[in-house]
Design a protein around this motif. Structure first.
Motif, PDB file in Angstrom:
ATOM      1  N   PRO A 145       0.827  -1.201   0.000  1.00  0.00           N
ATOM      2  CA  PRO A 145       0.000   0.000   0.000  1.00  0.00           C
ATOM      3  C   PRO A 145       0.865   1.256   0.000  1.00  0.00           C
ATOM      4  CG  PRO A 145       0.088  -0.947   2.196  1.00  0.00           C
ATOM      5  CD  PRO A 145       0.773  -1.927   1.290  1.00  0.00           C
ATOM      6  N   PRO A 146       0.321   2.381  -0.420  1.00  0.00           N
ATOM      7  CA  PRO A 146       1.139   3.593  -0.524  1.00  0.00           C
ATOM      8  C   PRO A 146       1.632   4.085   0.831  1.00  0.00           C
ATOM      9  CG  PRO A 146      -1.185   4.102  -0.812  1.00  0.00           C
ATOM     10  CD  PRO A 146      -1.080   2.612  -0.798  1.00  0.00           C
ATOM     11  N   VAL A 147       2.933   4.349   0.908  1.00  0.00           N
ATOM     12  CA  VAL A 147       3.539   4.888   2.120  1.00  0.00           C
ATOM     13  C   VAL A 147       4.519   5.978   1.719  1.00  0.00           C
ATOM     14  CG1 VAL A 147       3.291   2.790   3.518  1.00  0.00           C
ATOM     15  CG2 VAL A 147       5.332   3.098   2.084  1.00  0.00           C
ATOM     16  N   THR A 148       4.932   6.781   2.688  1.00  0.00           N
ATOM     17  CA  THR A 148       5.918   7.833   2.476  1.00  0.00           C
ATOM     18  C   THR A 148       7.240   7.412   3.094  1.00  0.00           C
ATOM     19  OG1 THR A 148       4.294   9.619   2.435  1.00  0.00           O
ATOM     20  CG2 THR A 148       6.544  10.219   3.030  1.00  0.00           C
ATOM     21  N   GLN A 149       8.323   7.536   2.330  1.00  0.00           N
ATOM     22  CA  GLN A 149       9.644   7.271   2.893  1.00  0.00           C
ATOM     23  C   GLN A 149      10.135   8.547   3.566  1.00  0.00           C
ATOM     24  OE1 GLN A 149      12.775   4.868   0.866  1.00  0.00           O
ATOM     25  NE2 GLN A 149      14.002   6.742   0.967  1.00  0.00           N
ATOM     26  N   SER A 150      10.418   8.436   4.864  1.00  0.00           N
ATOM     27  CA  SER A 150      10.815   9.614   5.634  1.00  0.00           C
ATOM     28  C   SER A 150      12.005   9.272   6.508  1.00  0.00           C
ATOM     29  CB  SER A 150       9.644  10.102   6.508  1.00  0.00           C
ATOM     30  OG  SER A 150      10.030  11.199   7.307  1.00  0.00           O
ATOM     31  N   GLY A 151      13.095  10.000   6.320  1.00  0.00           N
ATOM     32  CA  GLY A 151      14.297   9.763   7.106  1.00  0.00           C
ATOM     33  C   GLY A 151      15.337  10.819   6.799  1.00  0.00           C
ATOM     34  N   PRO A 152      16.372  10.909   7.612  1.00  0.00           N
ATOM     35  CA  PRO A 152      17.390  11.942   7.424  1.00  0.00           C
ATOM     36  C   PRO A 152      18.220  11.780   6.160  1.00  0.00           C
ATOM     37  CG  PRO A 152      18.056  10.404   9.139  1.00  0.00           C
ATOM     38  CD  PRO A 152      16.646  10.064   8.793  1.00  0.00           C
ATOM     39  N   ARG A 153      18.204  10.593   5.547  1.00  0.00           N
ATOM     40  CA  ARG A 153      19.001  10.367   4.339  1.00  0.00           C
ATOM     41  C   ARG A 153      18.124   9.774   3.235  1.00  0.00           C
ATOM     42  NH1 ARG A 153      24.934   8.282   6.399  1.00  0.00           N
ATOM     43  NH2 ARG A 153      25.392   8.641   4.186  1.00  0.00           N
ATOM     44  N   ASN A 154      16.980  10.436   3.000  1.00  0.00           N
ATOM     45  CA  ASN A 154      16.058   9.985   1.961  1.00  0.00           C
ATOM     46  C   ASN A 154      16.688  10.037   0.583  1.00  0.00           C
ATOM     47  OD1 ASN A 154      13.698   9.122   3.147  1.00  0.00           O
ATOM     48  ND2 ASN A 154      12.826  11.152   3.292  1.00  0.00           N
ATOM     49  N   PHE A 155      17.531  11.051   0.371  1.00  0.00           N
ATOM     50  CA  PHE A 155      18.182  11.247  -0.918  1.00  0.00           C
ATOM     51  C   PHE A 155      19.608  11.687  -0.627  1.00  0.00           C
ATOM     52  CE2 PHE A 155      19.427  13.666  -4.664  1.00  0.00           C
ATOM     53  CZ  PHE A 155      18.897  12.931  -5.711  1.00  0.00           C
ATOM     54  N   GLU A 156      20.574  11.122  -1.362  1.00  0.00           N
ATOM     55  CA  GLU A 156      21.970  11.465  -1.117  1.00  0.00           C
ATOM     56  C   GLU A 156      22.619  11.995  -2.390  1.00  0.00           C
ATOM     57  OE1 GLU A 156      24.283   8.559   0.886  1.00  0.00           O
ATOM     58  OE2 GLU A 156      22.858   8.299   2.528  1.00  0.00           O
ATOM     59  N   ILE A 157      23.396  13.032  -2.208  1.00  0.00           N
ATOM     60  CA  ILE A 157      24.137  13.660  -3.297  1.00  0.00           C
ATOM     61  C   ILE A 157      25.594  13.262  -3.183  1.00  0.00           C
ATOM     62  CG2 ILE A 157      24.894  15.867  -4.270  1.00  0.00           C
ATOM     63  CD1 ILE A 157      22.293  17.074  -3.205  1.00  0.00           C
ATOM     64  N   SER A 158      26.178  12.809  -4.280  1.00  0.00           N
ATOM     65  CA  SER A 158      27.594  12.440  -4.306  1.00  0.00           C
ATOM     66  C   SER A 158      28.260  13.156  -5.479  1.00  0.00           C
ATOM     67  CB  SER A 158      27.759  10.920  -4.451  1.00  0.00           C
ATOM     68  OG  SER A 158      27.205  10.238  -3.343  1.00  0.00           O
ATOM     69  N   ILE A 159      29.195  14.048  -5.174  1.00  0.00           N
ATOM     70  CA  ILE A 159      29.923  14.771  -6.219  1.00  0.00           C
ATOM     71  C   ILE A 159      31.416  14.612  -5.973  1.00  0.00           C
ATOM     72  CG2 ILE A 159      28.046  16.417  -6.535  1.00  0.00           C
ATOM     73  CD1 ILE A 159      29.583  18.437  -4.890  1.00  0.00           C
ATOM     74  N   THR A 160      32.212  14.888  -6.996  1.00  0.00           N
ATOM     75  CA  THR A 160      33.655  14.764  -6.845  1.00  0.00           C
ATOM     76  C   THR A 160      34.149  15.696  -5.745  1.00  0.00           C
ATOM     77  OG1 THR A 160      35.764  15.035  -7.998  1.00  0.00           O
ATOM     78  CG2 THR A 160      33.969  16.454  -8.682  1.00  0.00           C
TER      79      THR A 160
END
Length: 351
Positions: A145-160
């Motif tokens: 069923p539909p849920v929301t992902q919620s946390g301090p690291r939901n999306f991570e950016i990695s750059i040089t």
């Protein structure tokens, strides 16, 4: 006396009707449903936000056992948003019309298994001194069923590590772009965490960074999630050289930029390294034109306010050009999907 009494009664009824009408106009009612459980959302905090001079809290209440709520309106002529808080996540809805609102919320989970993106793009350009990279991702939450992902690291950016992160903007499908400040990950230079809930549907992420440039530069994009279709886009005046001739295919130009699509059987999990050289800038006039023709009007359903103030900071809301640019790029998804399928079918036939 009877005539006078009748007139007084009529006047009294008219006054009462006007008073009731005024009360109705100065009150917002609605019902909140929990789409994860399929039940009424009882006991959730509901806030009325006035969108004048920024965003101001005008009233607050909680839903009853049936998920219903009622909020008094102090400024009926001002635009408003109703915000429902559930398990630390905001769900906003624009107030329009006089009818009752129907708001939807979802239970929050720390991680959704097999979360992936529909489209990923890295746009590369240079003025000869700086190399500018704009990465954009559409992350799709189709949990059942539909849920929301919620946390301090939901999306991570990695750059040089030698690059400087310039900006990050996030947009929930149908909402407006919101600028956020990502949190650097301790001990990992060039890595940042974004605490922005990934609600059901599409959530768009766009971040920009730059690094010194004085000649051919090797780049390797690190994906936040597996992506169905990924492409590098660059001005035709710049030379794109992949580490492997089989890693990318070039289907042509899109709005003046050359498209280099990553070849993968199903999901792109790692982007092969590539070298970029030359000078070239994306034409801002083309992005503006695409914006005016294709971008929808901003939806105040996702007002410019961070979801977790402890980890993200609101700066500003990008204009319509940002909406148009993303819509333009997301329109390439169908093309990339068709090309990927054709390549897979050809390889299967050869095998």
């Amino acid at each position: 006396m009877n005539i006078r009494s009748g007139i007084k009664s009529t006047l009294l009824l008219v006054c009462c009707a006007y008073a009731l009408s005024a009360c109705a106009a100065d009150t917002i009612t609605g019902i909140v449903h929990n789409r994860t459980t399929g039940k009424a959302a009882a006991g959730n905090e509901v806030i009325l936000l006035r969108l004048q001079n920024g965003m101001e809290e005008e009233a607050k209440t909680r839903t009853d056992a049936k998920g219903a709520f009622s909020l008094p309106v102090a400024s009926p002529d001002a635009p408003h948003v109703v915000r429902v808080l559930h398990q630390g996540v905001n769900y906003d809805q624009t107030v329009s019309g006089n009818g009752p609102l129907e708001a939807a919320i979802f239970d929050a989970v720390p991680r959704i298994r097999d979360l992936q993106g529909r489209l990923g793009i890295a746009q590369v350009e240079s003025d000869g001194q700086m190399l500018k990279v704009t990465e954009m991702y559409s992350i799709t939450n189709d949990s059942v069923p539909p849920v929301t992902q919620s946390g301090p690291r939901n999306f991570e950016i990695s750059i040089t590590p030698k690059a400087t992160l310039d900006s990050l903007a996030v947009k929930k499908g149908g909402g407006v772009w919101v600028n956020l400040a990502p949190v650097p990950v301790k001990g990992q230079q060039g890595r940042y965490a974004v605490d922005f809930p990934i609600r059901p549907g599409d959530t768009l992420f766009k971040f920009v960074y730059h690094l010194p440039y004085n000649g051919p530069t090797r780049l390797q994009v690190k994906l936040p999630y597996p992506i169905k279709n990924f492409a590098v886009m660059h001005p035709p005046s710049m030379l794109f050289k992949p580490s492997s001739a089989q890693a990318f295919t070039s289907p042509g130009l899109a709005q003046g930029l050359r498209v280099e699509q990553a070849v993968s059987k199903s999901l792109v999990r790692e982007v092969p390294e590539f070298e970029i050289s030359g000078i070239g800038l994306a034409a801002p006039a083309q992005a503006a034109k695409a914006s005016s023709e294709m971008a929808p009007a901003p939806d105040a359903a996702s007002p410019p306010k961070p979801d977790t103030p402890a980890s993200v900071t609101l700066t500003s809301v990008p204009g319509r050009a940002e909406n148009g640019r993303w819509i333009l790029f997301s329109g390439i998804a169908a093309l990339l999907t068709a090309i990927a399928y054709a390549i897979w079918k050809k390889r299967k036939k050869m095998a």
